[in-house]
Design a protein around this motif. Structure first.
Motif, short mmCIF file in Angstrom:
data_model
loop_
_atom_site.label_atom_id
_atom_site.label_comp_id
_atom_site.label_asym_id
_atom_site.label_seq_id
_atom_site.Cartn_x
_atom_site.Cartn_y
_atom_site.Cartn_z
N MET A 191 0.81 -1.23 0.00
CA MET A 191 0.00 0.00 0.00
C MET A 191 0.84 1.28 0.00
O MET A 191 0.57 2.18 -0.80
N PRO A 192 1.86 1.40 0.84
CA PRO A 192 2.65 2.63 0.79
C PRO A 192 3.36 2.85 -0.54
O PRO A 192 3.63 3.99 -0.93
N LEU A 193 3.64 1.77 -1.25
CA LEU A 193 4.26 1.90 -2.57
C LEU A 193 3.26 2.41 -3.62
O LEU A 193 3.62 3.13 -4.54
N LEU A 194 2.01 1.99 -3.46
CA LEU A 194 0.99 2.36 -4.45
C LEU A 194 0.32 3.70 -4.17
O LEU A 194 -0.13 4.37 -5.08
N GLU A 195 0.23 4.08 -2.90
CA GLU A 195 -0.53 5.28 -2.54
C GLU A 195 -0.12 6.54 -3.29
O GLU A 195 -0.98 7.32 -3.67
N PRO A 196 1.17 6.77 -3.53
CA PRO A 196 1.49 7.99 -4.28
C PRO A 196 0.97 7.95 -5.71
O PRO A 196 0.78 8.97 -6.34
N ILE A 197 0.72 6.75 -6.22
CA ILE A 197 0.29 6.59 -7.61
C ILE A 197 -1.22 6.37 -7.69
O ILE A 197 -1.92 7.01 -8.47
N ILE A 198 -1.73 5.46 -6.87
CA ILE A 198 -3.14 5.06 -6.95
C ILE A 198 -3.75 5.14 -5.56
O ILE A 198 -3.29 4.48 -4.64
N SER A 199 -4.79 5.92 -5.44
CA SER A 199 -5.54 5.94 -4.18
C SER A 199 -6.90 5.31 -4.44
O SER A 199 -7.38 5.25 -5.57
#
Length: 128
Positions: free
Chosen positions: A44-52
């Motif tokens: 999740m922390p890897l994706l959050e900047p890209i996809i919320s």
């Protein structure tokens, strides 16, 4: 990326190996810890900047098929002229509801046509 931000619908050329790397990393994490919760905490922390979560949306083909099935409507894609004009047409109950165009990929043209049909659906089928 700016033109087709999150759901590129196949319009962005991304190396398949990139998706394979992400998939295998997530699979290795799950195999190692045997917990979806732990995998989610790592990924999740890897994706959050890209996809919320608020930006996620259904794929237009899936959404259109499901909507037509729920309303018992006949859906038809016509890609018979794609080789000539790179267009795909969408018909619901034999009424033209969407058009899609893509120079290189027929599937991308279908995705764009499905999105266009979804955008036009409520206008054309107000009584359903």
């Amino acid at each position: 990326m700016e033109t087709y931000p999150l759901h590129s619908r196949g319009l962005l050329k991304v190396p398949k190996s990139l998706a394979d790397i992400v998939e295998s990393t997530i699979g290795a994490l799950y195999t190692d810890c045997d917990s979806f919760e732990t995998v989610w905490k790592v990924v999740m922390p890897l994706l959050e900047p890209i996809i919320s979560l608020d930006k996620l949306e259904n794929h237009p083909m899936t959404e259109l098929h499901e909507m037509c099935q729920k309303k018992n409507l006949k859906l038809r894609f016509d890609d018979s002229t794609w080789e000539v004009d790179k267009r795909v047409l969408v018909f619901i109950e034999d009424k033209l509801v969407g058009r899609g165009h893509h120079l290189a990929k027929k599937d991308s043209a279908k995705n764009c046509a499905a999105k266009d049909a979804l955008d036009n659906f409520s206008y054309l089928f107000t009584k359903i």
